[in-house]
Design an enzyme around this catalytic site. Sequence first.
Site, short mmCIF file in Angstrom:
data_model
loop_
_atom_site.label_atom_id
_atom_site.label_comp_id
_atom_site.label_asym_id
_atom_site.label_seq_id
_atom_site.Cartn_x
_atom_site.Cartn_y
_atom_site.Cartn_z
N SER A 15 0.82 -1.22 0.00
CA SER A 15 0.00 0.00 0.00
C SER A 15 0.85 1.26 0.00
O SER A 15 0.32 2.37 -0.09
CB SER A 15 -0.92 0.02 1.23
N SER A 16 2.17 1.10 0.06
CA SER A 16 3.08 2.23 0.23
C SER A 16 3.52 2.83 -1.10
O SER A 16 4.13 2.14 -1.93
CB SER A 16 4.31 1.78 1.03
N THR A 17 3.26 4.11 -1.28
CA THR A 17 3.68 4.80 -2.51
C THR A 17 5.20 4.83 -2.65
O THR A 17 5.74 4.57 -3.73
CB THR A 17 3.15 6.25 -2.51
#
Length: 201
Positions: A15-17
């Site tokens: 979920s981490s950009t």
Amino acid sequence: MSVAKSILSFWFEFSSTYSYLSVGRIKSVCEKEGIEFEWKPFLLGPIFKEQGMSDSPFNIYPAKGKYMWRDIERKTEKYGLPFRKPDIFPRNGLKAARITTAFLDQPWIETFILEIYKLEFSQNVDISDKTALSDLLNSLGQNAEEVLLLSESTENKELLRKNTEEASKLGIFGAPSFIANGELFWGDDRLEDAIEFLKRV
């Protein structure tokens, strides 16, 4: 007597950009520097919960979120990665993390990891969707039904949970994070620092 090589541990969350940025460049950077690295998938949700957060800091603090999205636009352009801001953030990366955990030793998993991020951050695809995951796995020549079944085994779920617990014990509070000779480096912009530390110590 041979000397054991130090390995850079790369902790990432789907979920981490900013994990997307590191996933897109870590292999080429490490190869250039002659450094080996290992993929360490984990979940940020339980760690955020320990910190008293129920959502991404980029949603909790709108000014920080606004800056992050513009920063990601700049960095993806710099690294040559496709980008389109998703309609929903964060996406649920649990299934993708379980697949990655179960098949870390397979040659196709690196491509799977990067393509998941591209689906999420350039095609606005829900990466928790079984059909989307199956289509990607099939495109990589894998038996999607078999891969998904194995990834949902009790043993594999426990392995991912232990990864997340290990991340917490290491002091990891965000993603991406790098562990170099026991030292924690947080953020895509600390990748080079982590490699330098690994080579120096």
